[in-house]
Design an enzyme around this catalytic site. Structure first.
Site, short mmCIF file in Angstrom:
data_model
loop_
_atom_site.label_atom_id
_atom_site.label_comp_id
_atom_site.label_asym_id
_atom_site.label_seq_id
_atom_site.Cartn_x
_atom_site.Cartn_y
_atom_site.Cartn_z
N TYR A 277 0.84 -1.21 0.00
CA TYR A 277 0.00 0.00 0.00
C TYR A 277 0.86 1.24 0.00
O TYR A 277 1.66 1.47 0.92
CB TYR A 277 -0.86 -0.03 1.26
CG TYR A 277 -1.91 1.04 1.38
CD1 TYR A 277 -3.23 0.73 1.09
CD2 TYR A 277 -1.61 2.30 1.84
CE1 TYR A 277 -4.22 1.70 1.24
CE2 TYR A 277 -2.59 3.27 1.99
CZ TYR A 277 -3.90 2.96 1.68
OH TYR A 277 -4.87 3.91 1.83
N TYR B 200 -6.45 4.96 -6.11
CA TYR B 200 -6.46 4.93 -4.66
C TYR B 200 -7.84 4.48 -4.20
O TYR B 200 -8.72 5.28 -3.93
CB TYR B 200 -6.14 6.32 -4.12
CG TYR B 200 -6.10 6.43 -2.62
CD1 TYR B 200 -5.11 5.81 -1.88
CD2 TYR B 200 -7.05 7.17 -1.94
CE1 TYR B 200 -5.07 5.92 -0.50
CE2 TYR B 200 -7.02 7.29 -0.55
CZ TYR B 200 -6.02 6.66 0.15
OH TYR B 200 -5.98 6.78 1.52
#
Ligand SMILES: [Zn+2]
Lengths: 409, 142
Positions: free
Chosen positions: A292, A359
């Site tokens: 991430y 995102y």
């Protein structure tokens, strides 16, 4: 002790994503996006959506499972679960929670979802005008520590100081995401490659992070449908099993006002080893990783804490050639990998990740990890069998998942 | 005069944190300290993390510390910061108060070199015109 691991008990039946947009550009309401992604996951699985009886999400997702179940006409609601914590730290934890519900018999068909249309609400990186800061925020916000970049940059700065990390290491992480996005038509940054010069010339957001070290903000939704492993072979896709999952953070990571005893950490020092132990693997067994990217510095620490390389190896390990799925000789055969490392190669963020695909609070990273096991990635790592995700570095709790192909069981 | 522009969010004191803000008005730096085991603790919490005692007191801390980490913020995330200079945030470790860390701004040129490990001292920045008035704790190189 077999009963205390999730290994091989739950499989991914389907994955679904909406179109990914730049922030505020979704033509659909956020709740509708959630429905669309969940329906796409059910269709991918070949499962009637009314069979979905459980929902799991994270980061205070606004879309209530009871309303979703009613909207979709689900026959029964048996599990609805929210993982505490902000950012993307719950992206893998929500999968862990959903899998636990299936393994324990609370529900049979659980969808993990995340929907974001930030323009319809307040954006993450902006503070409201004027105002006051209460509680622990009073010790940071009046000094201009407000946005996620500002809250987490000092963790990485300390780590970089202790281990002599160079800027080229962060640049390689950013470039790997942009490189992979060029093969992925779903990616928001498809057709927009990033050069070393572009990266170096980009403006500071919060030093030590430049613009291209920071994630985008996007609109869209993603969903992953989980079922018991026994059903996996009857489903349309090559089976993908959950081998391990863990969530949390080390001792007093959440001590207020930046007082965690271990400060220069991405919060994975206990979580990643637990996920790997549950899966029965070591870092050298991993074929492909998704990490991430809130900020590239968090990715770097996360890769260290997942055991892919030592801090003092980071500057050498982190080059675009070592991180691209099509890099040089590709992934070395397992026999050539040294313990605790991967012979210097680790295909990373192979869909473009938070930086260049979308995102979607990192749920898209778990979807990409599944695609790699299915053999369907836009940047497929040949023969990938073990696929790992680290969700939400530097926040607490963070979480990790390990997925495996049939051969890994 | 304040280091950051006027219009930034003000700190709100509450039952747990009020002693710190009251002391800062008097140019004293206080940190939570356990009444039972004498462990220093920051930020404030209702109980001691070392012994679970609820007898948390406040002790005066020396106003010198060391820079533990830092950042330089360019992108204005608050309306009061738009069009303004970058600013440096430092995380300051107080070795003589159990090594607790505090967040503040490093005063002076926003583009100055920031050195981890360098010694700094507290500067009490009074906002007397605010209603109610308050005081921030800032830092400068010794
Ligand atoms: Zn105590």
């Amino acid at each position: 002790m077999d009963e205390f691991t999730i290994r091989g008990k739950v499989a991914v039946a389907g994955v679904g994503e909406t179109t990914y947009w730049k922030h505020s550009q979704s033509p659909h309401a956020e709740f509708k996006l959630a429905l669309m992604a969940i329906l796409a996951a059910a269709e991918d699985a070949g499962i009637d959506p009314t069979e979905i009886d459980g929902f799991a999400s994270y980061s205070n997702d606004r879309n209530d499972p009871s309303r979703i179940a009613a909207a979709l006409g689900c026959r029964e609601l048996a599990f609805s679960n929210m993982q505490w914590g902000g950012g993307g730290g719950g992206g893998s934890a929500a999968i862990a929670n959903a899998a636990a519900a299936i393994a324990c018999g609370y529900a049979r068909c659980v969808v993990v979802f995340r929907a974001l249309a930030q323009g319809q609400f307040q954006r993450f990186g902006q503070a409201a005008a004027g105002g006051a800061a209460a509680g622990h925020d009073a010790f940071t916000v009046p000094y201009g520590v407000m946005s996620p970049a500002q809250k987490y940059a000092m963790r990485y700065q300390r780590f970089a100081h202790e281990h002599g990390i160079e800027r080229s290491a962060l640049r390689a992480i950013s470039m790997a995401s942009y490189h992979h996005a060029q093969q992925n038509p779903r990616a928001v940054m498809y057709g927009r490659p990033l050069s070393e010069e572009d990266y170096d010339a980009s403006r500071w957001i919060t030093e030590p992070f430049r613009l291209f070290d920071c994630c985008q903000e996007n609109d869209g939704a993603a969903a992953i449908l989980l079922v018991a492993a026994e059903r996996a072979r009857d489903l349309p896709h090559r089976p993908c099993y959950l081998l391990g999952a863990a969530a949390g953070s080390e001792y007093r990571n959440g001590a207020p006002v930046h007082n965690a005893p271990l400060y220069g950490t991405s919060s994975f020092t206990t979580v990643a080893p637990r996920a790997f132990a549950m899966a029965g693997i070591g870092a050298a067994d991993v074929d492909v990783a998704q990490s991430y990217e809130n900020f590239t510095g968090g990715v770097l620490m996360s890769l260290v804490e997942h055991g892919f390389f030592a801090p003092e190896e980071a500057n050498d390990f982190l080059t675009l050639d070592n991180l691209r799925a099509d890099g040089g000789a590709g992934t070395p055969p397992k026999s050539d990998r040294r313990p605790g490392g991967r012979g210097g190669k680790l295909p990373l963020n192979t869909s473009g990740g938070n930086l260049a695909e979308c995102y979607m609070h990192g749920l898209e990273l778990n979807i990409e990890a599944v695609r790699q096991v299915r053999g369907l990635s836009p940047n497929q790592v040949e023969g990938a069998e073990i696929s790992v995700v680290g969700s939400g570095p530097m926040v607490t709790p963070v979480s990790s998942t390990v997925f495996g192909a049939e051969a890994t069981l | 005069m304040s280091h950051l522009p006027e219009g930034m969010p003000r700190p709100l004191a509450d039952e747990l944190t009020e002693p710190f803000w009251a002391a800062a008005r008097e140019e004293r730096l206080v940190v939570q300290r356990c009444g039972d085991c004498e462990t220093w603790q920051w930020g404030p919490e209702w109980c001691c993390h070392a012994c679970r005692s609820f007898e948390m007191g406040w002790a005066e801390a020396p106003t010198r510390g060391r820079i533990y980490s830092w950042e330089r913020n360019y992108h204005p995330v608050h309306p009061a910061l738009r069009g303004r200079d970058p600013y440096v945030v430092v995380l300051v470790e107080l070795p003589e108060a159990g090594g607790v860390r505090m967040v503040g701004n490093l005063l002076g040129d926003p583009m100055q070199e920031v050195r981890i490990g360098a010694e700094v001292e507290a500067v009490f920045e009074h906002h007397d015109e605010a209603d109610p008035p308050y005081t921030l704790v800032q830092w400068r190189y010794v």
